[in-house]
Design an enzyme around this catalytic site. Structure first.
Site, PDB file in Angstrom:
ATOM      1  N   HIS A  69       0.863  -1.189   0.000  1.00  0.00           N
ATOM      2  CA  HIS A  69       0.000   0.000   0.000  1.00  0.00           C
ATOM      3  C   HIS A  69       0.898   1.236   0.000  1.00  0.00           C
ATOM      4  CE1 HIS A  69      -3.811   2.064   1.827  1.00  0.00           C
ATOM      5  NE2 HIS A  69      -3.104   2.904   1.087  1.00  0.00           N
ATOM      6  N   GLU A 114      -2.605  -1.530  -3.242  1.00  0.00           N
ATOM      7  CA  GLU A 114      -3.650  -0.798  -2.538  1.00  0.00           C
ATOM      8  C   GLU A 114      -3.358   0.700  -2.565  1.00  0.00           C
ATOM      9  OE1 GLU A 114      -4.680  -4.172   0.871  1.00  0.00           O
ATOM     10  OE2 GLU A 114      -3.672  -2.323   1.448  1.00  0.00           O
ATOM     11  N   HIS A 143      -6.867  -6.279   7.766  1.00  0.00           N
ATOM     12  CA  HIS A 143      -6.537  -5.263   8.753  1.00  0.00           C
ATOM     13  C   HIS A 143      -6.630  -5.860  10.160  1.00  0.00           C
ATOM     14  CE1 HIS A 143      -5.422  -1.032   9.308  1.00  0.00           C
ATOM     15  NE2 HIS A 143      -5.855  -1.248  10.540  1.00  0.00           N
TER      16      HIS A 143
END
Length: 269
Positions: A43, A73, A209
């Protein structure tokens, strides 16, 4: 079968804290893949606090050579700036197998919420069309609402955006699981409801997450049809103690056991 994608952002955090090339992000990704990870996630953020554009391109090369998924991401609305060409441009250069869109602001320490699809679907749609046109499967970050009716409307709006998957933001589940008992079961049921709502609208379901070895098996047992989990912070933290390869193998045992309908540790993975 649930697939495991390892997020190597934290390796870049450690490298950047000292400068230089160590620990090497690509070498860490190789270790994860050699240990059985199905793919690699990063990310990159506009401020290059961890993963940089050059890392993205190097990892795109590695995953392409290995024939495994590269999941990129980012916030598709974040404007480009020096060192960061913008998320869509980065995807056009790296051609990840999957682009996961996340509504995070520059000041956020980490991603902490999903899109409001009733509000955001229309402006996401042209960006998703662009990503799909270059060959990316598109996943969008999603919350698991308390109200099942809200879950249904959010899932329908997410499908309207043109996305092919949602990624469930599992932070609230991980927090509840840390306390255990009825609270964890109740929150897990919310995620199951959102997963079913997404699937009824033709969307695949990913999750990520704060998932960890302590909470992953129960999540996969309680939330139907999770196609992929993206795990970074907990996995890298655990690897500091147990070793990276051993930690990845432990996660593979968890996801493989769920696919085969048996308890982890009851037989060969």
């Amino acid at each position: 079968m649930t697939r495991l994608s390892v997020n190597v952002n934290k390796v870049a955090v450690l490298r950047n804290s000292r400068g230089g090339r160590d620990p090497d992000v690509v070498a860490a990704a190789v270790a994860c893949l050699d240990a059985g990870a199905h793919g690699i996630t990063v990310h990159p953020r506009p401020d290059a606090r961890h993963i940089r554009t050059d890392d993205v391109m190097a990892l795109a090369g590695l995953t392409g050579q290995r024939g495994v998924e590269f999941n990129l991401e980012g916030n598709p609305f974040a404007p480009p700036r020096p060192g960061y060409p913008g998320f869509i441009a980065l995807c056009e250069a790296a051609r990840p197998a999957q682009a996961t869109l996340v509504p995070d602001g520059d000041a956020q320490l980490t991603s902490d919420h999903g899109f409001d699809f009733e509000r955001d679907a229309d402006r996401l749609q042209p960006l998703i069309e662009t990503l799909r046109a270059i060959g990316c499967r598109v996943s969008v970050f999603a919350d698991a609402p308390l109200d099942p009716h809200v879950a249904a409307t959010q899932a329908a709006a997410a499908a309207r955006s043109g996305a092919q998957r949602i990624e469930l933001y599992t932070g609230p589940y991980a927090e509840a699981a840390a306390h255990g008992g009825k609270q964890a079961a109740s929150v897990r049921a919310r995620f199951a409801a959102m997963a079913l709502a997404a699937q009824s609208n033709g969307l695949g379901v990913n999750a990520g997450h704060d998932l960890s070895q302590a909470n992953l098996a129960a999540f996969l047992a309680g939330v139907p049809g999770v196609l992929e989990v993206s795990i970074g912070h907990a996995l890298i933290s655990e690897a500091l103690h147990a070793g990276l390869a051993a930690t990845v193998r432990a996660y593979r045992a968890l996801v493989d056991a769920q696919a085969q309908g048996r308890a982890p540790g009851s037989g060969p993975a």
